[in-house]
Structures are given as C-alpha cells and as structure tokens.
Write a protein that holds these residues in place. Structure first.
Motif, short mmCIF file in Angstrom:
data_model
loop_
_atom_site.label_atom_id
_atom_site.label_comp_id
_atom_site.label_asym_id
_atom_site.label_seq_id
_atom_site.Cartn_x
_atom_site.Cartn_y
_atom_site.Cartn_z
N ALA A 30 0.69 -1.23 0.04
CA ALA A 30 -0.11 -0.10 -0.18
C ALA A 30 0.93 1.23 -0.09
CB ALA A 30 -0.74 0.09 1.03
N GLU A 31 1.88 1.24 1.02
CA GLU A 31 2.90 2.34 0.77
C GLU A 31 3.47 2.72 -0.31
OE1 GLU A 31 3.69 2.31 5.62
OE2 GLU A 31 4.86 1.04 4.23
N LEU A 32 3.85 1.41 -1.36
CA LEU A 32 4.51 1.56 -2.36
C LEU A 32 3.55 2.15 -3.40
CD1 LEU A 32 7.01 0.85 -4.16
CD2 LEU A 32 6.37 -1.42 -4.30
N GLY A 33 2.34 1.91 -3.40
CA GLY A 33 1.11 2.42 -4.13
C GLY A 33 0.83 1.39 -5.23
N VAL A 34 1.08 -0.01 -5.13
CA VAL A 34 0.72 -0.76 -6.50
C VAL A 34 -0.44 -1.69 -6.32
CG1 VAL A 34 3.41 -1.21 -6.87
CG2 VAL A 34 2.30 -2.58 -5.15
N VAL A 35 -1.33 -1.61 -5.00
CA VAL A 35 -2.33 -2.32 -4.92
C VAL A 35 -3.48 -1.34 -5.20
CG1 VAL A 35 -4.20 -3.38 -3.35
CG2 VAL A 35 -1.76 -3.76 -2.80
N ARG A 36 -4.26 -1.75 -6.35
CA ARG A 36 -4.95 -0.79 -7.13
C ARG A 36 -6.58 -0.93 -6.67
NH1 ARG A 36 -2.30 3.48 -9.44
NH2 ARG A 36 -0.43 2.64 -10.25
N GLY A 37 -6.92 -2.25 -6.31
CA GLY A 37 -8.40 -2.36 -5.90
C GLY A 37 -8.61 -3.87 -5.38
N VAL A 38 -9.63 -4.29 -4.80
CA VAL A 38 -10.18 -5.34 -4.23
C VAL A 38 -11.50 -5.63 -4.40
CG1 VAL A 38 -10.28 -6.70 -2.35
CG2 VAL A 38 -8.21 -5.61 -2.46
N GLU A 39 -11.97 -6.61 -5.24
CA GLU A 39 -13.36 -7.11 -5.38
C GLU A 39 -13.65 -8.23 -4.89
OE1 GLU A 39 -16.30 -7.23 -9.31
OE2 GLU A 39 -14.36 -6.24 -9.36
N GLU A 40 -14.76 -8.40 -4.07
CA GLU A 40 -15.16 -9.86 -3.80
C GLU A 40 -16.44 -10.10 -4.93
OE1 GLU A 40 -16.00 -12.12 0.16
OE2 GLU A 40 -17.02 -10.10 0.24
N THR A 41 -15.93 -11.27 -5.64
CA THR A 41 -16.69 -11.46 -6.78
C THR A 41 -17.77 -12.58 -6.71
OG1 THR A 41 -14.92 -13.35 -7.64
CG2 THR A 41 -14.56 -10.95 -8.56
N ALA A 42 -17.42 -13.23 -5.52
CA ALA A 42 -18.55 -14.12 -5.07
C ALA A 42 -18.25 -14.55 -3.63
CB ALA A 42 -18.42 -15.46 -5.95
N PRO A 43 -19.08 -15.33 -2.81
CA PRO A 43 -18.68 -15.61 -1.34
C PRO A 43 -17.33 -16.41 -1.56
CG PRO A 43 -21.07 -15.76 -1.72
CD PRO A 43 -20.42 -15.48 -3.33
N GLY A 44 -16.37 -16.17 -0.62
CA GLY A 44 -15.16 -16.76 -0.54
C GLY A 44 -14.11 -16.53 -1.83
N ARG A 45 -14.40 -15.87 -2.72
CA ARG A 45 -13.82 -15.27 -3.79
C ARG A 45 -13.30 -13.99 -4.08
NH1 ARG A 45 -16.20 -17.97 -9.21
NH2 ARG A 45 -15.06 -19.75 -8.24
N VAL A 46 -12.02 -13.82 -4.14
CA VAL A 46 -11.60 -12.18 -4.20
C VAL A 46 -10.58 -11.96 -5.27
CG1 VAL A 46 -10.36 -10.62 -2.76
CG2 VAL A 46 -12.07 -11.96 -1.54
N GLU A 47 -10.97 -11.04 -5.95
CA GLU A 47 -9.78 -10.43 -6.86
C GLU A 47 -8.98 -9.23 -6.64
OE1 GLU A 47 -10.61 -10.51 -11.41
OE2 GLU A 47 -10.43 -8.40 -10.97
N VAL A 48 -7.65 -9.29 -6.65
CA VAL A 48 -7.04 -7.94 -6.07
C VAL A 48 -6.35 -7.59 -7.65
CG1 VAL A 48 -4.89 -7.61 -4.66
CG2 VAL A 48 -6.44 -9.16 -3.70
N ARG A 49 -6.36 -6.18 -7.53
CA ARG A 49 -5.63 -5.66 -8.80
C ARG A 49 -4.42 -5.14 -8.29
NH1 ARG A 49 -10.74 -4.44 -8.65
NH2 ARG A 49 -10.81 -2.19 -8.24
N LEU A 50 -3.49 -5.45 -9.20
CA LEU A 50 -1.97 -5.19 -8.68
C LEU A 50 -1.24 -4.57 -9.81
CD1 LEU A 50 0.04 -5.49 -6.39
CD2 LEU A 50 0.76 -7.54 -7.32
N THR A 51 -0.60 -3.18 -9.62
CA THR A 51 0.10 -2.88 -10.89
C THR A 51 1.58 -3.00 -10.43
OG1 THR A 51 -1.75 -1.26 -11.26
CG2 THR A 51 0.42 -0.47 -12.15
N PRO A 52 2.63 -3.40 -11.25
CA PRO A 52 3.81 -3.59 -11.29
C PRO A 52 4.54 -1.99 -11.20
CG PRO A 52 3.39 -4.29 -13.45
CD PRO A 52 1.99 -3.99 -12.84
#
Length: 193
Positions: A30-52
C-alpha cells in the motif's frame, strides 16, 4: 454508514496492502502504491488488482503469492486471484508520504516528485550504465543522465543536497547508486518514474 460489504472490502484491501514489498520489505504494498483495488466476486472469491512498478518487474510473482497467502490465512478467503493491471501505469508519485519517510529512514533517498513534469514523451538517454570516476560531468568523465526534475536528491544519512550519481542502476533496476559529497556515504536513490 458503512455497509458490511464495504467494511469487508476495506478489510481485504488493508490486508493485501499490508503485505511487505519483497524487494524493499521496509515498505508495504500500500505504501508503495501498487495495490489498485480489491473486489469480492463471489462468497469466498476475491480478486486483487495489482500494478507492477515497471513491466517485467521480477517481484510481481512474489507480491501476488504473498497477497494470496495473507488473504487466505488472515481473512479466510478460499479463492484469491491477483490480476495485473497496467493502466493507469504506476508512478513513483504513487508512493505514499509514509512510504517516502520509511525509505529515507532505511537509507534510500526517496524519489523526487514528477507531478510537475510535462505530459508527453520522455527523453531517454541510452548512455553507459556506469559513469566515469570523479565528479559526474567533470572534465574527462562521463556526463550524468538528464535529471527529470531540478529538485536535488537529498542524502538520507546527513540530508545534504550535494550528491553525485555513481551508477544509474543499483541493487534493483528501480534504484540508482549515488554518493553524498558532504559525508561521503554511498546510498541508493529510488529513481523517479
């Protein structure tokens, strides 16, 4: 009032963002600023958007694996997908003020601001990766690469702005090696991008 779903997403984002950067463990993602977002697409299923930090960053796989492990173990998520997003591109301006403070405390000069740079193409000098001996630009030595800003690089040890570039690359491609002309200590400088 914050809904349960919003509170859960905030918790997931905070947990993913708390993962230490594998190359600079003094910083969280988070301090580096690379985590762009998190979405819970279904119960128990998560997608994290990460920018290198840059395309081809060798730490990207380690970041993804560490995020997956943290969300599984600490948030109880059974299915974690980390998706790489390249737009908008990451910039050193995405490093938080806390991240910049931690870099300096760790002995790495934080990047200077690039927000005031003009939009458009950026000149690229493909000169040598190592400069000649002595003061950069002095007679008989290689000239330094073009700086992206007039703001000086401060020595993280003594605070002096009298610093010299020794090499455009250091322990990682995102850092340059500099030396303080005041205290003579070498140090890494997180390059602006």
């Amino acid at each position: 009032m914050v809904s349960v779903a919003e509170d859960r997403l905030s918790s997931l984002f905070d947990r993913a963002g708390a993962v230490p950067d594998p190359e600079l463990p003094v910083l969280s993602l988070a301090e580096l600023g690379v985590v762009r977002g998190v979405e819970e697409t279904a119960p128990g299923r998560v997608e994290v958007r990460l920018t290198p930090t840059y395309t081809g960053c060798p730490a990207l796989e380690a970041m993804a694996a560490d995020i997956e492990q943290a969300l599984r173990e600490e948030e109880g998520v059974t299915d974690v997908t980390v998706r790489t997003v390249l737009s908008p591109a990451w910039s050193t301006d995405d490093i938080t003020p806390e991240g910049r403070r931690k870099l300096a405390e760790f002995g790495i000069a934080p990047p200077r601001s690039t927000r005031e740079r003009a939009a458009g193409p950026v000149a690229l000098d493909l000169g040598p990766t190592r400069l000649g001996s002595g003061t950069p630009g002095a007679a008989g030595t290689a000239a330094p690469y073009a700086e992206t800003t007039d703001e000086p690089v401060h020595c993280p040890h003594c605070g002096s702005t009298a610093t010299s570039l020794l090499s455009r690359f250091s322990s990682t491609a995102c850092k340059a090696l500099r030396r303080c002309d005041t205290c003579s200590e070498p140090f890494d400088h997180f390059k602006e991008l």
